[in-house]
Scaffold this active site. Structure first.
Site, PDB file in Angstrom:
ATOM      1  N   SER A  16     -39.659 -73.844 -43.888  1.00 29.91           N
ATOM      2  CA  SER A  16     -38.830 -73.731 -45.086  1.00 29.91           C
ATOM      3  C   SER A  16     -39.674 -73.134 -46.210  1.00 29.91           C
ATOM      4  O   SER A  16     -40.596 -73.762 -46.725  1.00 29.91           O
ATOM      5  CB  SER A  16     -38.313 -75.111 -45.505  1.00 29.91           C
ATOM      6  OG  SER A  16     -37.802 -75.040 -46.815  1.00 29.91           O
ATOM      7  N   ASP A  43     -34.086 -71.566 -48.624  1.00 30.87           N
ATOM      8  CA  ASP A  43     -33.228 -72.555 -49.287  1.00 30.87           C
ATOM      9  C   ASP A  43     -32.743 -72.071 -50.636  1.00 30.87           C
ATOM     10  O   ASP A  43     -33.530 -71.833 -51.546  1.00 30.87           O
ATOM     11  CB  ASP A  43     -34.010 -73.857 -49.488  1.00 30.87           C
ATOM     12  CG  ASP A  43     -34.169 -74.619 -48.192  1.00 30.87           C
ATOM     13  OD1 ASP A  43     -33.132 -74.998 -47.611  1.00 30.87           O
ATOM     14  OD2 ASP A  43     -35.316 -74.831 -47.769  1.00 30.87           O
ATOM     15  N   HIS A  77     -30.016 -71.094 -46.149  1.00 26.33           N
ATOM     16  CA  HIS A  77     -29.324 -72.373 -46.300  1.00 26.33           C
ATOM     17  C   HIS A  77     -28.773 -72.424 -47.718  1.00 26.33           C
ATOM     18  O   HIS A  77     -29.523 -72.613 -48.671  1.00 26.33           O
ATOM     19  CB  HIS A  77     -30.332 -73.508 -46.032  1.00 26.33           C
ATOM     20  CG  HIS A  77     -29.764 -74.873 -46.202  1.00 26.33           C
ATOM     21  ND1 HIS A  77     -30.575 -75.999 -46.276  1.00 26.33           N
ATOM     22  CD2 HIS A  77     -28.483 -75.312 -46.297  1.00 26.33           C
ATOM     23  CE1 HIS A  77     -29.808 -77.066 -46.422  1.00 26.33           C
ATOM     24  NE2 HIS A  77     -28.544 -76.680 -46.441  1.00 26.33           N
ATOM     25  N   GLY A 155     -31.901 -80.995 -51.686  1.00 23.95           N
ATOM     26  CA  GLY A 155     -32.357 -80.789 -53.060  1.00 23.95           C
ATOM     27  C   GLY A 155     -33.833 -80.423 -53.129  1.00 23.95           C
ATOM     28  O   GLY A 155     -34.191 -79.441 -53.750  1.00 23.95           O
ATOM     29  N   GLY A 158     -40.158 -82.390 -49.123  1.00 22.98           N
ATOM     30  CA  GLY A 158     -41.125 -83.476 -49.246  1.00 22.98           C
ATOM     31  C   GLY A 158     -40.531 -84.865 -49.222  1.00 22.98           C
ATOM     32  O   GLY A 158     -41.233 -85.846 -49.452  1.00 22.98           O
ATOM     33  N   ASP A 183     -32.785 -80.617 -40.732  1.00 23.40           N
ATOM     34  CA  ASP A 183     -33.487 -80.172 -41.943  1.00 23.40           C
ATOM     35  C   ASP A 183     -33.781 -81.371 -42.834  1.00 23.40           C
ATOM     36  O   ASP A 183     -32.860 -82.016 -43.324  1.00 23.40           O
ATOM     37  CB  ASP A 183     -32.584 -79.164 -42.675  1.00 23.40           C
ATOM     38  CG  ASP A 183     -33.236 -78.554 -43.904  1.00 23.40           C
ATOM     39  OD1 ASP A 183     -34.433 -78.809 -44.158  1.00 23.40           O
ATOM     40  OD2 ASP A 183     -32.532 -77.812 -44.618  1.00 23.40           O
ATOM     41  N   GLY A 184     -35.090 -81.612 -43.022  1.00 24.23           N
ATOM     42  CA  GLY A 184     -35.506 -82.650 -43.959  1.00 24.23           C
ATOM     43  C   GLY A 184     -36.439 -83.660 -43.336  1.00 24.23           C
ATOM     44  O   GLY A 184     -36.049 -84.407 -42.443  1.00 24.23           O
ATOM     45  N   GLY A 185     -37.689 -83.637 -43.770  1.00 22.67           N
ATOM     46  CA  GLY A 185     -38.641 -84.653 -43.331  1.00 22.67           C
ATOM     47  C   GLY A 185     -39.083 -84.522 -41.884  1.00 22.67           C
ATOM     48  O   GLY A 185     -39.568 -85.495 -41.292  1.00 22.67           O
TER      49      GLY A 185
HETATM   50  C1  DX5 Z   1     -33.976 -79.377 -49.054  1.00 21.54           C
HETATM   51  C2  DX5 Z   1     -34.018 -78.180 -48.184  1.00 21.54           C
HETATM   52  C3  DX5 Z   1     -34.957 -78.305 -47.063  1.00 21.54           C
HETATM   53  C4  DX5 Z   1     -36.378 -78.610 -47.447  1.00 21.54           C
HETATM   54  C5  DX5 Z   1     -37.096 -79.159 -46.249  1.00 21.54           C
HETATM   55  O1  DX5 Z   1     -32.974 -79.304 -49.940  1.00 21.54           O
HETATM   56  O2  DX5 Z   1     -32.752 -77.884 -47.654  1.00 21.54           O
HETATM   57  O3  DX5 Z   1     -34.906 -77.152 -46.223  1.00 21.54           O
HETATM   58  O4  DX5 Z   1     -37.071 -77.482 -47.953  1.00 21.54           O
HETATM   59  O5  DX5 Z   1     -38.361 -79.560 -46.639  1.00 21.54           O
HETATM   60  P1  DX5 Z   1     -39.127 -80.755 -45.897  1.00 21.54           P
HETATM   61  O6  DX5 Z   1     -39.374 -80.311 -44.500  1.00 21.54           O
HETATM   62  O7  DX5 Z   1     -40.383 -80.908 -46.718  1.00 21.54           O
HETATM   63  O8  DX5 Z   1     -38.244 -81.972 -45.968  1.00 21.54           O
HETATM   64 ZN    ZN Z   2     -32.796 -76.298 -46.077  1.00 23.05          ZN
END
Ligand code: DX5
Ligand code: ZN
Length: 226
Positions: A16, A43, A77, A155, A158, A183-185
């Site tokens: 991302s 994003d 996204h 949003g 991290g 997507d996320g974490g």
């Molecule tokens: C959050 C984004 C994600 C984010 C993922 O709103 O949609 O794509 O950048 O980042 P990590 O992998 O750090 O959760």
């Molecule tokens: Zn995303």
């Protein structure tokens, strides 16, 4: 060309770029391309659907040529309130796919068709509060070729992975044939579990770019999951 071709049998890690070091964006993308990365997650937040304004077509136009020249694709996204409004500019700026949110529109058919009309592949995303079967119905109506299960509240990069996401991914996997993105974490420590639940495209922001060596981190995450 579309999601099936881009992912292949094994699945893919999609860094991302929201989490990249923007003083060195081109350099970091180049290094990831050299390491074999071919899907970049981009994003877009409009300050309305999600609180922050993130990155948009101006940045996309700068990086698309280098990614395409290496045979890579850009997965946008769209965390925005009016996704269809943005499709023509994303298409002309180098986007390959747009993923829009279930929560953003009640016209999946029209919005999906608007994306395809300008040559974009179509993904559908849904938030942690959205009922999985509702997202599936929406994705089918949109003609989506990718389903994105958010494992954080969208949003910011991290945030920690929401553990209940694995059950949601498994529920989704039982209901759709299209590839599932998460997507996320996501990182080295949980990618295998997320894969076992049924996901095939793993977005990783912080896990790649917060590492002092993003390429090494990308390789470790890929080795653990794809
Ligand atoms: C959050 C984004 C994600 C984010 C993922 O709103 O949609 O794509 O950048 O980042 P990590 O992998 O750090 O959760
Ligand atoms: Zn995303």
């Amino acid at each position: 060309m579309g999601w099936d071709t881009w992912i292949g049998e094994k699945g893919a890690v999609a860094p991302s770029l929201y989490a990249a070091d923007f003083t060195r964006l081109g350099e970091q993308i180049d290094a990831l391309l050299a390491a074999g990365c071919r899907i970049f997650h981009f994003d877009v937040g409009d300050g309305h659907f999600i609180p922050p304004v993130t990155i948009g077509p101006v940045v996309l136009r700068s990086i698309a040529p280098m990614i395409h020249a290496a045979g890579g694709v850009i997965d946008c996204h769209l965390m925005v309130t009016d996704p269809a409004h943005h499709f023509p500019e994303f298409a002309s700026s180098g986007a390959d796919s747009v993923t829009f949110h279930v929560e953003a529109t009640d016209d999946p058919r029209g919005v999906g068709a608007a994306a395809r009309a300008v040559g974009l592949a179509v993904g559908v995303a849904f938030n942690p509060v959205t009922v999985v079967v509702d997202a599936v119905a929406f994705a089918e109506e949109a003609g989506a070729e990718l389903a994105l299960c958010m494992s954080i509240v969208p949003g910011y990069s991290g945030q920690p992975f929401l553990p209940e996401s694995c059950v949601r991914i498994a529920e989704l996997a039982a209901l759709v044939e299209v590839p599932i993105q998460v997507d996320g974490g996501v990182g080295e420590e949980n990618i295998a579990t997320v894969r076992a639940a049924g996901a095939r495209v793993f977005v990783a922001g912080n896990a790649v770019f917060a590492d002092p060596d993003p390429v090494a981190a990308y390789r470790r995450i890929a080795a653990a999951g794809v």
